[in-house]
Scaffold this active site. Structure first.
Site: not given
Ligand code: 13P
Length: 254
Positions: A9, A11, A95, A97, A167, A173, A205
């Protein structure tokens, strides 16, 4: 049989030049790995170029969001048929976010999941609890509620080809990965409510250093990778870890 899936992802990262360099390196780095499926979920504007770059490779591509509507006066939105038009295989849905920063409710997420299915896209349904919810002991209640909302609009059979990504919000993150015990506990709980062939990914992570331990868990079928999917060497190492975990456990049946 649940073939492991590693999904990057990206982002809101990348540009045309860096995307190209990243994909060229990843395609070369995972050449010949058969036991694992690998995809990248990229920002909308790059879908056309990513599709062209990956068309004759084993990698597939997808988007990070979609509209719940098929078409119409929804300025700024992107519809499922448009993603299908660009050859997307996957689309992230719900997601954290999107839920936290853009107010996507369980009902909207459920509608997006259904919209993806109508176009033959495979939704990767993201769910997970916040730190406060975990500390309050309500992790299972939260993830079950997020799943239930989708069941209320789609049939359980629709999950057969779908993917669910656990997640935990506190692990995204932050560098703070859930422990293998925490991951397995939630995944085995989710597994009981899903068709056996639904792939269950862990995200939060995931790094090259912890990937092997996570992918070795009985109810983990791969990962959803954020930051590490932007670094070719790291992403390749994570995909290889998933392939090795799959080979080590050929008995895993869907
Ligand atoms: P990270 O791997 O940067 O923690 O992000 C996870 C994530 O949100 C994948 O969709």
């Amino acid at each position: 049989m649940r073939t492991p899936l590693v999904a990057g992802n990206w982002k809101m990262h990348g540009n045309r030049a860096s995307n190209r360099a990243l994909l060229d390196a990843v395609v070369a780095g995972i050449a010949g790995l058969k036991a694992v499926e690998c995809t990248v979920c990229v920002p909308f504007p790059y879908l056309g170029e990513v599709a062209a770059t990956l068309a004759s490779t084993p990698l597939t591509w997808g988007a990070q969001n979609l509209s719940e509507h098929k078409q119409g006066a929804y300025t700024g939105e992107v519809a499922a048929p448009m993603l299908a038009d660009f050859g997307c295989k996957f689309v992230l849905v719900g997601h954290s976010e999107r839920r936290q920063l853009y107010g996507e409710t369980d009902a909207v997420v459920a509608a997006k999941f259904a919209a993806a299915l109508t176009q033959g896209l495979t939704p990767i349904l993201c769910l997970g609890e916040t730190l406060a919810q975990r500390e309050a002991g309500s992790t299972e209640e939260v993830v079950f509620g997020q799943l239930e909302a989708v069941f209320s609009m789609s049939r359980k059979e629709d999950f057969k080809g779908a993917v669910v990504a656990y997640e935990p919000v506190w692990a995204i993150g932050t560098g703070r990965t859930a422990t293998p015990e925490q991951v397995q506990e939630v995944h085995s709980f989710l597994r009981t409510g899903l068709p056996q062939d639904t792939r269950l990914l862990y995200g939060g992570s995931v790094k090259k250093e912890n990937a092997a331990a996570l992918f070795a868990l009985p109810d983990v079928d791969g990962g959803l990778i954020g930051g590490a999917s932007l670094v070719a060497g790291d992403f390749i190492a994570i995909v290889k870890a998933a392939a090795e975990a799959a080979v080590a456990r050929p008995q895993r049946k869907g």
